[in-house]
Design an enzyme around this catalytic site. Sequence first.
Site, PDB file in Angstrom:
ATOM      1  N   SER B  73       0.810  -1.223   0.000  1.00  0.00           N
ATOM      2  CA  SER B  73       0.000   0.000   0.000  1.00  0.00           C
ATOM      3  C   SER B  73       0.847   1.278   0.000  1.00  0.00           C
ATOM      4  O   SER B  73       0.308   2.371  -0.110  1.00  0.00           O
ATOM      5  CB  SER B  73      -0.921   0.013   1.223  1.00  0.00           C
ATOM      6  OG  SER B  73      -0.174   0.257   2.391  1.00  0.00           O
ATOM      7  N   LYS B 110       2.172   4.175   7.140  1.00  0.00           N
ATOM      8  CA  LYS B 110       1.360   5.075   6.305  1.00  0.00           C
ATOM      9  C   LYS B 110       1.905   6.498   6.426  1.00  0.00           C
ATOM     10  O   LYS B 110       2.694   6.783   7.315  1.00  0.00           O
ATOM     11  CB  LYS B 110      -0.110   5.073   6.785  1.00  0.00           C
ATOM     12  CG  LYS B 110      -0.866   3.764   6.593  1.00  0.00           C
ATOM     13  CD  LYS B 110      -1.253   3.505   5.152  1.00  0.00           C
ATOM     14  CE  LYS B 110      -2.019   2.205   4.981  1.00  0.00           C
ATOM     15  NZ  LYS B 110      -1.247   0.993   5.282  1.00  0.00           N
TER      16      LYS B 110
END
Lengths: 420, 153
Positions: B73, B110
Amino acid sequence: MFALLDCNNFYVSCERVFDAKLEGKPVVVLSNNDGCVIARSNEAKALGVQMGAPAFLMQELFDKQQVEVFSSNYALYGDMSDRVMKTLSELVPSMEVYSIDEAFLDLRNMPYENLEELALHIRQTVRQWTGIPVSIGIAPTKTLAKIANHYAKKHQPQRGVYLIDTDTDAEKALLATPIEDVWGIGRRYSEMLQKHHIINALQLANASEEWVRQKMKVVGVRMLRELQGEICYQLDTEPAPKKGICVSRSFGKSLSERKPIEEAVATFAARCAAKLRKQQSCAHILHVFLYTNPNRPDQPQYFNSKVLHLPTATSSSFEIIRYALRGLELIFKEGYHYKKAGVMISGIVPENQVQISLFDGRKRQLDTQAMRVLDELNRRMGRDTVRVAVQGFDRNWHLRQERKSRCYTTRWQELLEVKA
Amino acid sequence: MSLFYPLPEQPDGLTIYAFLEPTESVSLPFYHSCVEAGFPSPADDYVELSLDLLKYLVDKPHATFCVRVKGNSMEGATIVDGSLLVVDRSRVVKNNDIVIAVINGEYTVKRFRRDKGKVWLIPEHAAYEPILVTESMEFIVWGVVTFIINQPK
């Protein structure tokens, strides 16, 4: 002023840094060989899990209450302890590493008006940098700092800091400290004091010096003065070289054959020798012991030990292993199920003060060089990468560690995984 | 513990000390000339320590941890499956830092974004949605990513 900083439930806290799901759950860590409980989270304490409780007796409770159980992971705890201590050394000018999870800090001459504020800052920094929660007690003496720490942990767990600055602060903490929790009070003194109706630290602090001297000698007087705020113990920043070194383990399963026991004893001896070299000393007394499992009365029992005096003090793995195996040969008997063995060395002298025996024919220079290379290789490539062949390669005797977490900070293959 | 031990005497009479330190290694430059004997090497004034990758990657060793990435991701930020991340827990998180966050017990990497009082965790891959951190989540920033180490494909 001194501070005592203590990591909260240290081994459990180490596990929680790398497994956040353990937060808020009952967690325990077991001793070597998964024998008994050596660390508990607050939740586990609340369930009544006692320190030192044998794991097999607790299994039912663990299952029923979904307690998370870990084997001890000393590689992880050692590394995390090192991180905590190094963080502290950046924050204070002088400190004493007191144990794997405790340190005394010298807060004299610190540019802080308010030491409580400083302690809160230290606590916050250690928590953020290492993930380990700590409690801090601040007081005029080390003994009182211990008491302040105890009070902070028990009565102000959210804040985690307690400062003994005035007599009122001191009295409050002393009153709340049971006599057996005073630094330096062992079981015998605690029983004696309780017999004389001294059950908390405040009562001891108010005792007469004459009486204490009579009952507890000069050590007791020092303790009394420290409790009253007079410094008797300074910060000990140079750890004394060890007087004796002992390496012993229970075997993962009981062993009756000679060879795996020889391998274990050789490995313990090598570990002793490496520790000696690390502190630059040599030793000339070696003690080997071996015993069966006392918890299995159905099996024949045997215990024996042998002390050997070496003609010349040494730190060479070759020599120490050779003598340890000689000792083992003298005590080993066929037909028993052995559970534990160990090697202890004493008679330790600095390596530059070794008296060479008159008839010593050993080429010590060669040994020293070989050991230097061996230590350097093992330092770079991992413990026991290079070893004396008799230490063996099967590790039949090795510890039972069925529920060990990963070595998150010391092995590339075992790093924490994060999702992306 | 003494950290230096002398190596055998050199032909030119210098004693060289080697460095033995358990936790970090430093390469020491060798000075080739003896001051009192002969003309000094013009290079001596320019001797520098050799490059130390560890020092480059790690600012605060005791607050620095390595973690391994699983998933894709964050491919847009050159963080791929198997990447090694250097994480500094002593850094104060700033807007748009790449962080290791813990959400409800799960560790994730992230981009951290604070916007109008809200905290978002932003992936860098079209197939993934940003995560809005809400009150009901257990959320902490575990550390700030300072280096991404990848092997060439």
